[in-house]
Design a protein around this motif. Sequence first.
Motif, short mmCIF file in Angstrom:
data_model
loop_
_atom_site.label_atom_id
_atom_site.label_comp_id
_atom_site.label_asym_id
_atom_site.label_seq_id
_atom_site.Cartn_x
_atom_site.Cartn_y
_atom_site.Cartn_z
N TYR A 131 -39.92 17.04 48.67
CA TYR A 131 -39.84 18.48 49.24
C TYR A 131 -40.85 19.27 48.37
CZ TYR A 131 -35.43 16.15 50.23
OH TYR A 131 -34.40 15.47 50.95
N LYS A 132 -41.12 18.91 46.90
CA LYS A 132 -41.90 19.67 46.25
C LYS A 132 -43.52 19.78 47.04
CE LYS A 132 -41.44 18.82 41.91
NZ LYS A 132 -41.51 18.45 40.75
N CYS A 133 -44.01 18.54 47.60
CA CYS A 133 -45.34 18.18 48.07
C CYS A 133 -45.27 19.08 49.39
CB CYS A 133 -45.66 16.77 48.31
SG CYS A 133 -45.85 15.78 46.92
N GLY B 241 -58.53 20.16 33.68
CA GLY B 241 -57.32 21.15 34.35
C GLY B 241 -55.96 20.41 34.63
N ARG B 242 -55.90 19.10 34.56
CA ARG B 242 -54.82 18.46 35.15
C ARG B 242 -53.72 18.51 33.97
NH1 ARG B 242 -50.32 17.14 35.73
NH2 ARG B 242 -49.43 15.55 36.81
N THR B 243 -54.14 18.27 32.65
CA THR B 243 -53.22 18.45 31.57
C THR B 243 -52.45 19.66 31.59
OG1 THR B 243 -54.98 17.34 30.15
CG2 THR B 243 -52.95 18.03 28.96
N VAL C 36 -37.90 29.28 25.88
CA VAL C 36 -38.43 28.06 26.42
C VAL C 36 -37.71 26.98 25.73
CG1 VAL C 36 -40.43 26.51 26.82
CG2 VAL C 36 -40.70 29.00 26.76
N GLN C 37 -37.14 26.06 26.79
CA GLN C 37 -36.50 24.95 25.86
C GLN C 37 -37.33 23.56 26.33
OE1 GLN C 37 -33.68 22.69 28.49
NE2 GLN C 37 -32.40 22.20 26.62
N GLY C 38 -37.70 22.74 25.27
CA GLY C 38 -38.73 21.73 25.38
C GLY C 38 -40.40 22.07 25.40
N LEU C 39 -40.77 21.62 24.30
CA LEU C 39 -42.26 22.22 23.88
C LEU C 39 -43.18 20.86 24.19
CD1 LEU C 39 -41.85 24.22 20.93
CD2 LEU C 39 -42.26 25.12 23.12
N GLU D 238 -37.33 27.25 36.51
CA GLU D 238 -37.03 25.93 36.43
C GLU D 238 -38.66 25.36 36.14
OE1 GLU D 238 -32.78 25.43 38.47
OE2 GLU D 238 -34.65 24.97 39.66
N ALA D 239 -38.84 25.21 34.94
CA ALA D 239 -40.20 24.44 34.82
C ALA D 239 -39.79 22.57 34.87
CB ALA D 239 -40.83 24.76 33.36
N ALA D 240 -38.46 22.50 34.32
CA ALA D 240 -38.15 20.77 34.40
C ALA D 240 -37.85 20.59 35.75
CB ALA D 240 -37.04 20.64 33.47
N ASN D 241 -37.56 19.42 36.13
CA ASN D 241 -36.98 19.03 37.43
C ASN D 241 -35.15 18.97 37.17
OD1 ASN D 241 -39.11 18.44 39.20
ND2 ASN D 241 -39.56 16.80 37.96
N GLY D 242 -34.70 19.69 38.13
CA GLY D 242 -33.17 19.67 38.03
C GLY D 242 -32.66 20.05 36.80
P1 NAD Z 1 -42.77 15.71 27.67
O1 NAD Z 1 -42.23 14.40 27.45
O2 NAD Z 1 -44.25 16.11 27.50
O3 NAD Z 1 -42.08 16.85 26.87
C1 NAD Z 1 -40.61 17.03 27.01
C2 NAD Z 1 -40.10 18.05 25.82
O4 NAD Z 1 -38.60 18.07 25.78
C3 NAD Z 1 -40.40 16.90 24.53
O5 NAD Z 1 -40.81 17.69 23.61
C4 NAD Z 1 -38.78 16.50 23.94
O6 NAD Z 1 -38.89 16.59 22.56
C5 NAD Z 1 -38.15 17.77 24.39
N1 NAD Z 1 -36.68 17.77 24.65
C6 NAD Z 1 -36.00 16.56 24.93
N2 NAD Z 1 -34.71 16.90 24.96
C7 NAD Z 1 -34.55 18.03 24.77
C8 NAD Z 1 -33.34 18.56 24.55
N3 NAD Z 1 -32.25 18.35 24.94
N4 NAD Z 1 -33.57 20.04 24.03
C9 NAD Z 1 -34.80 20.40 23.90
N5 NAD Z 1 -36.09 19.94 24.10
C10 NAD Z 1 -35.90 18.66 24.61
O7 NAD Z 1 -42.35 15.96 29.47
P2 NAD Z 1 -42.93 16.92 30.25
O8 NAD Z 1 -43.95 16.27 30.94
O9 NAD Z 1 -43.14 18.28 29.65
O10 NAD Z 1 -41.74 17.04 31.19
C11 NAD Z 1 -40.75 17.99 31.05
C12 NAD Z 1 -39.90 18.31 32.27
O11 NAD Z 1 -40.95 18.83 33.40
C13 NAD Z 1 -39.18 16.99 32.95
O12 NAD Z 1 -38.21 17.52 33.67
C14 NAD Z 1 -40.28 16.51 34.04
O13 NAD Z 1 -39.81 15.91 35.16
C15 NAD Z 1 -40.91 17.93 34.58
N6 NAD Z 1 -42.28 17.93 35.09
C16 NAD Z 1 -43.31 17.46 34.74
C17 NAD Z 1 -44.64 17.48 35.14
C18 NAD Z 1 -45.86 17.11 34.46
O14 NAD Z 1 -46.84 17.24 34.95
N7 NAD Z 1 -45.83 16.36 33.22
C19 NAD Z 1 -44.90 17.97 36.34
C20 NAD Z 1 -43.65 18.21 37.16
C21 NAD Z 1 -42.58 18.48 36.38
#
Ligand code: NAD
Length: 471
Positions: free
Chosen positions: A93-95, A189-191, A228-231, A327-331
């Motif tokens: 769906y995203k694509c 620019g991908r990172t 922000v949750q997750g760094l 929603e930066a994360a998936n789901g």
């Molecule tokens: P990542 O592994 O680089 O980082 C995830 C971070 O979340 C880690 O620092 C981890 O310690 C932290 N974390 C884990 N559980 C946690 C919790 N319960 N509470 C708080 N922090 C927590 O992963 P990412 O690549 O940044 O991916 C994160 C989300 O984004 C995922 O859902 C992934 O599917 C989605 N996503 C990633 C990309 C990409 O290009 N990397 C693209 C689209 C979507």
Amino acid sequence: MTSEHGFNAQVRRSFDKAAALTDHAPELLEQIRECNSVYHITFPIKRDDGSIETIEAWRAEHSHHKLPTKGGIRYSSLVNEDEVMALAALMTYKCAIVEVPFGGAKGGIKIDRREFSEAELERITRRYTFELLRKNFIGPGVDVPAPDYGTSSREMSWIVDTYMTLTGGELNALGCVTGKPIAQGGIRGRTEATGKGVYYGIREACALAEDMKALGLEPGIDGKRVIVQGLGNVGYHAAKYLQEAGAVLVALAEYEGAISDPKGLDLEQVMAHRQETGSILGFKGAEDIADSKRALELDCDILVPAALENQINSDNAARLKAKIVAEAANGPTSADADEILSRSGVMVIPDTFLNAGGVTVSYFEWAKNLSHLRFGRMEKRHEEQARRRVLEALGEKTSKPFSEEQLKELSHGAGEEDLVHSGLEETMCVAYEQMRSTRAEHEDKTDLRTAAFINAIDKIAVCYADLGIFP
Ligand code: NAD
């Protein structure tokens, strides 16, 4: 595990809600919704201490309506078949939403990467690539992985190296995976692409005074209070660009706990503190929150979940104070929580749109690999010289010549990074506008997530239309 409460069922619920608002034939909708193929593998790996461990892994290809299929590879102890299938469906769906010409896929290896040495991770990644290749689940025209949770350019470099070793001399081999290091065919620019795309998406949503007024907010990012949750890759970069645009980071949450400061946390200082101490807790001037998830419920304007799925669910959704969930994360939001947020008037900017920056720039990387030419290489200098001639002529005509510094700045031609950022920004802006106008077409009956799904379904349906199979 496929249950009615599983991640895949949540994605199907969102799909079905949108599908009901379209007039496509049920047979076609079913074909779009179902996962085309799932490959489940187990293989043995020798640990550094000589012991043998069995590793479980998956690759799901949700839709072959366009090839190659595309989607990240996740390393997490929570990975399972249901999750991989759900994430693959989201990729389809995203694509479609951002008009990237791929079907959706996703891979997962059930490991906690922190429990493995670098050498062990390399053995696991190379064996996984070999297994994918054996069953035709990887290749530049077949299925193209990328980084996701728990993986980075390092794993992608092992994948491309294994693929090239095994296929020997395949011209487009570099296009078998994206998110690679630059020296191995990656793209500038991908990172930061996913986090930057998250920023562009939030910026677009916040720019519309009418939408912000409905939430009781002023337009613009400046001064918005953000959690922000997750760094990791996505969360860190999203937070960075939001802070640079004037947002105030009032809380940051990681798996070890969360920190908050209503005056704002300096992201780079927090990252340096984490690097030094191994934790974000104990950061000077900030309050520690031992139960990390409680940070999601703090007062803020925008909540950015950037870790894993199901973080906002029926347990905590009603307690959220954010006006916008980005929603930066998936789901990250369960279907039940989505309904609770919708009833409370919270704007949810959906994952299928918001984190599409990663796959967008992956598409640019794949296209670069197939063309065997860096973007901007042919035209950059030509553009610069043409612009310089115009500026010099203008200076002469007006008797006000530009300084050398001005000439340099104004004549700057676009290099690879400029083009990638501009293509990413354009993609996110256009997709946001399309999503918003679909929402407007359905008046109050729909939200942004449903609008995004409707757009995806309509675009995929067009691909099947000419086949003549469906009514
Ligand atoms: P990542 O592994 O680089 O980082 C995830 C971070 O979340 C880690 O620092 C981890 O310690 C932290 N974390 C884990 N559980 C946690 C919790 N319960 N509470 C708080 N922090 C927590 O992963 P990412 O690549 O940044 O991916 C994160 C989300 O984004 C995922 O859902 C992934 O599917 C989605 N996503 C990633 C990309 C990409 O290009 N990397 C693209 C689209 C979507």
